[in-house]
Design a protein around this motif. Sequence first.
Motif, PDB file in Angstrom:
ATOM      1  N   ASP A  95       1.093   6.353   3.180  1.00 15.46           N
ATOM      2  CA  ASP A  95       0.244   7.338   3.879  1.00 15.46           C
ATOM      3  C   ASP A  95      -1.272   6.939   4.028  1.00 15.46           C
ATOM      4  O   ASP A  95      -2.267   7.629   4.145  1.00 15.46           O
ATOM      5  CB  ASP A  95       0.190   8.822   3.448  1.00 15.46           C
ATOM      6  N   GLU A  96      -1.415   5.743   3.562  1.00 14.53           N
ATOM      7  CA  GLU A  96      -2.750   5.067   3.368  1.00 14.53           C
ATOM      8  C   GLU A  96      -3.172   4.400   4.884  1.00 14.53           C
ATOM      9  O   GLU A  96      -4.361   4.270   5.109  1.00 14.53           O
ATOM     10  CB  GLU A  96      -2.877   3.822   2.584  1.00 14.53           C
ATOM     11  N   CYS A 131       0.669  -0.900   0.210  1.00 12.85           N
ATOM     12  CA  CYS A 131       0.105   0.009  -0.070  1.00 12.85           C
ATOM     13  C   CYS A 131       0.748   1.225  -0.064  1.00 12.85           C
ATOM     14  O   CYS A 131       2.130   1.383   0.061  1.00 12.85           O
ATOM     15  CB  CYS A 131      -0.849   0.043   1.375  1.00 12.85           C
TER      16      CYS A 131
END
Length: 105
Positions: free
Chosen positions: A12-13, A9
């Motif tokens: 910052d997800e 991912c």
Amino acid sequence: MAASWVEACAADEIDEEDVIRFDHAGRTFAIYRSPDDDYFATDGLCTHEKVHLADGLVMDNIIECPKHNGRFDYTTGKAKGAPVCVDLKTYPVRVEGGKVLIGLD
Ligand code: FES
């Protein structure tokens, strides 16, 4: 040593002190961001009754399972309290170019 690094991912997800689910090649993982802004990965299913840990609660370095409130230290995978007694498998994590990569064997 991990055989291959897989992009899970964007860094910052995941919010600080949070966890997300990552599915890859028929397996489910949980990716964590600690209060110290470090990233960790474990198997994504509780060792008690296979519930998704990403639905649980992150507190300090602990993930609390949403079903029976069993706890694991997600930095080591160690089971921390009943009803869980089997540790989680952990995976190496690195962040590169804003992406979270986990090392799979
Ligand atoms: S399923 Fe996780 S503690 Fe029971």
